[in-house]
Design a protein around this motif. Structure first.
Motif, mmCIF file in Angstrom:
data_model
loop_
_atom_site.group_PDB
_atom_site.id
_atom_site.type_symbol
_atom_site.label_atom_id
_atom_site.label_comp_id
_atom_site.label_asym_id
_atom_site.label_seq_id
_atom_site.Cartn_x
_atom_site.Cartn_y
_atom_site.Cartn_z
ATOM 1 N N VAL A 216 0.986 -0.841 -0.136
ATOM 2 C CA VAL A 216 -0.177 -0.123 0.149
ATOM 3 C C VAL A 216 0.666 0.797 -0.101
ATOM 4 C CG1 VAL A 216 -1.248 1.271 1.190
ATOM 5 C CG2 VAL A 216 -1.874 -1.358 1.315
ATOM 6 N N LEU A 217 2.009 1.303 0.292
ATOM 7 C CA LEU A 217 3.190 2.323 1.164
ATOM 8 C C LEU A 217 4.085 2.557 -0.333
ATOM 9 C CD1 LEU A 217 3.647 2.145 4.473
ATOM 10 C CD2 LEU A 217 2.157 3.478 3.439
ATOM 11 N N GLY A 218 4.208 1.816 -0.967
ATOM 12 C CA GLY A 218 4.628 1.783 -2.737
ATOM 13 C C GLY A 218 5.382 0.986 -2.879
ATOM 14 N N ALA A 219 5.035 -0.387 -1.975
ATOM 15 C CA ALA A 219 6.911 -1.528 -3.075
ATOM 16 C C ALA A 219 6.043 -2.306 -3.563
ATOM 17 C CB ALA A 219 7.075 -1.965 -1.601
ATOM 18 N N ARG A 220 6.851 -2.480 -5.147
ATOM 19 C CA ARG A 220 6.217 -2.817 -6.109
ATOM 20 C C ARG A 220 6.683 -4.509 -6.238
ATOM 21 N NH1 ARG A 220 1.959 -0.858 -4.852
ATOM 22 N NH2 ARG A 220 2.384 1.395 -5.599
ATOM 23 N N ASP A 221 8.171 -4.607 -5.917
ATOM 24 C CA ASP A 221 8.234 -5.843 -6.221
ATOM 25 C C ASP A 221 8.866 -6.891 -4.342
ATOM 26 O OD1 ASP A 221 10.272 -4.906 -5.387
ATOM 27 O OD2 ASP A 221 11.441 -4.944 -7.845
ATOM 28 N N VAL A 222 9.320 -8.324 -4.341
ATOM 29 C CA VAL A 222 9.312 -9.073 -3.302
ATOM 30 C C VAL A 222 10.417 -8.220 -2.454
ATOM 31 C CG1 VAL A 222 10.176 -11.135 -2.573
ATOM 32 C CG2 VAL A 222 8.340 -10.797 -3.741
ATOM 33 N N PRO A 223 11.837 -7.752 -3.534
ATOM 34 C CA PRO A 223 12.843 -7.162 -2.578
ATOM 35 C C PRO A 223 12.131 -5.835 -1.876
ATOM 36 C CG PRO A 223 13.277 -7.932 -5.376
ATOM 37 C CD PRO A 223 12.090 -8.448 -5.130
ATOM 38 N N ALA A 224 11.469 -5.049 -2.689
ATOM 39 C CA ALA A 224 11.047 -3.890 -1.879
ATOM 40 C C ALA A 224 9.895 -4.226 -1.027
ATOM 41 C CB ALA A 224 10.233 -2.777 -2.813
ATOM 42 N N VAL A 225 9.700 -5.289 -0.973
ATOM 43 C CA VAL A 225 8.551 -5.306 0.293
ATOM 44 C C VAL A 225 10.018 -5.874 1.735
ATOM 45 C CG1 VAL A 225 7.270 -7.495 1.041
ATOM 46 C CG2 VAL A 225 6.773 -6.508 -0.471
ATOM 47 N N VAL A 226 11.204 -7.033 0.943
ATOM 48 C CA VAL A 226 11.681 -6.727 1.835
ATOM 49 C C VAL A 226 12.125 -5.964 2.766
ATOM 50 C CG1 VAL A 226 13.969 -8.737 2.079
ATOM 51 C CG2 VAL A 226 12.209 -9.377 1.423
ATOM 52 N N LEU B 254 -4.157 -8.667 -3.975
ATOM 53 C CA LEU B 254 -3.008 -8.002 -4.530
ATOM 54 C C LEU B 254 -3.429 -8.358 -6.137
ATOM 55 C CD1 LEU B 254 0.410 -8.390 -2.354
ATOM 56 C CD2 LEU B 254 -1.104 -6.369 -2.362
ATOM 57 N N THR B 255 -2.415 -7.949 -6.992
ATOM 58 C CA THR B 255 -2.560 -7.852 -8.493
ATOM 59 C C THR B 255 -1.304 -7.487 -9.166
ATOM 60 O OG1 THR B 255 -3.087 -5.835 -9.112
ATOM 61 C CG2 THR B 255 -4.727 -7.148 -9.195
ATOM 62 N N ASP B 256 -0.323 -8.408 -9.321
ATOM 63 C CA ASP B 256 1.267 -9.239 -9.994
ATOM 64 C C ASP B 256 0.882 -8.465 -10.914
ATOM 65 O OD1 ASP B 256 3.801 -8.713 -10.073
ATOM 66 O OD2 ASP B 256 3.966 -10.785 -9.671
ATOM 67 N N ASP B 257 1.227 -7.508 -11.778
ATOM 68 C CA ASP B 257 0.902 -6.683 -13.351
ATOM 69 C C ASP B 257 2.235 -7.067 -13.756
ATOM 70 O OD1 ASP B 257 0.531 -5.593 -15.072
ATOM 71 O OD2 ASP B 257 -0.939 -3.818 -14.768
ATOM 72 N N ASP B 258 2.604 -6.855 -14.784
ATOM 73 C CA ASP B 258 4.078 -6.874 -15.443
ATOM 74 C C ASP B 258 4.785 -5.538 -15.581
ATOM 75 O OD1 ASP B 258 4.189 -9.541 -15.869
ATOM 76 O OD2 ASP B 258 3.215 -10.083 -17.494
ATOM 77 N N ASN B 259 3.338 -4.496 -15.768
ATOM 78 C CA ASN B 259 4.538 -3.267 -15.757
ATOM 79 C C ASN B 259 3.814 -2.130 -14.983
ATOM 80 O OD1 ASN B 259 3.869 -3.282 -18.487
ATOM 81 N ND2 ASN B 259 2.097 -2.850 -19.010
ATOM 82 N N ALA B 260 3.472 -2.495 -14.179
ATOM 83 C CA ALA B 260 3.421 -1.473 -12.165
ATOM 84 C C ALA B 260 3.393 -2.086 -11.263
ATOM 85 C CB ALA B 260 2.246 -0.892 -12.079
ATOM 86 N N GLY B 261 4.166 -3.567 -11.140
ATOM 87 C CA GLY B 261 4.470 -4.006 -10.073
ATOM 88 C C GLY B 261 3.295 -4.938 -9.003
ATOM 89 N N LEU B 262 3.731 -5.156 -8.243
ATOM 90 C CA LEU B 262 2.593 -5.839 -7.085
ATOM 91 C C LEU B 262 1.398 -4.549 -6.757
ATOM 92 C CD1 LEU B 262 5.186 -7.790 -4.820
ATOM 93 C CD2 LEU B 262 3.048 -8.384 -6.349
#
Length: 176
Positions: free
Chosen positions: A23-33, A56-64
């Motif tokens: 919700v705060l902007g992490a778009r992939d797993v490394p950013a979440v970590v 959640l959705t995992d969009d190829d262009n926008a990420g998570l």
């Protein structure tokens, strides 16, 4: 998605932390970590479960990202859906403290105990009839078989709650 599915998806603390990070902007797993400090495996598992649940959705262009459309649909459906009928509190109490027609235990809470005692009184004693103490004990023993309560305690509660009256060793029903 149902309320139960949403609650289940967000029931785990790690999934809530991952959800907040996205919700705060992490778009992939490394950013979440990086944002959560969770081990990569835990973060990836949480992302997968939230995605599987439709949160959640995992969009190829926008990420998570949070599937806001899906959450809106869920909110609308919940607002339109009729509320499930609430269980009768009396029946809930009886199911909790009675098994196969016998007391498992007496409730400590006075209101619950009163419901249970009224039930026992209604099914054990006829209004207007007088019972000697021995007959009262024999009528109450089956309620106590295999449970924590004994018939003497049960009889005392029935008198204290004024469901039975006693005079000179004779009992009669005075309550409901």
């Amino acid at each position: 998605m149902t309320a139960q599915a949403l609650a289940g998806a967000l029931a785990d603390e790690r999934r809530r932390v991952v959800f907040a990070a996205i919700v705060l902007g992490a778009r992939d797993v490394p950013a979440v970590v990086a944002r959560t400090g969770l081990p990569a495996r835990d973060a990836a598992t949480a992302v997968r479960r939230l995605t599987d649940a439709g949160v959640l959705t995992d969009d190829d262009n926008a990420g998570l990202r949070v599937d806001a459309d899906r959450l809106r649909e869920f909110a609308r459906a919940a607002a339109v859906a009729p509320a499930a009928p609430t269980a009768d509190p009396r029946q809930t109490i009886l199911r909790t403290f009675l098994r196969d027609g016998a007391l498992t235990r007496l409730p400590a809470q006075r209101g619950r105990r009163r419901v249970l005692l009224e039930h026992i009184t209604e099914r054990t004693f006829e209004p207007g009839l007088r019972y000697p103490e021995r007959a009262v004990d024999e009528a109450l023993r089956p309620w106590c078989e295999g449970g924590e309560a004994d018939h003497v305690t049960l009889r005392r509660y029935l008198i204290d709650d004024m469901l039975l009256t006693r005079e000179h060793g004779v009992y009669w029903r005075t309550g409901p």
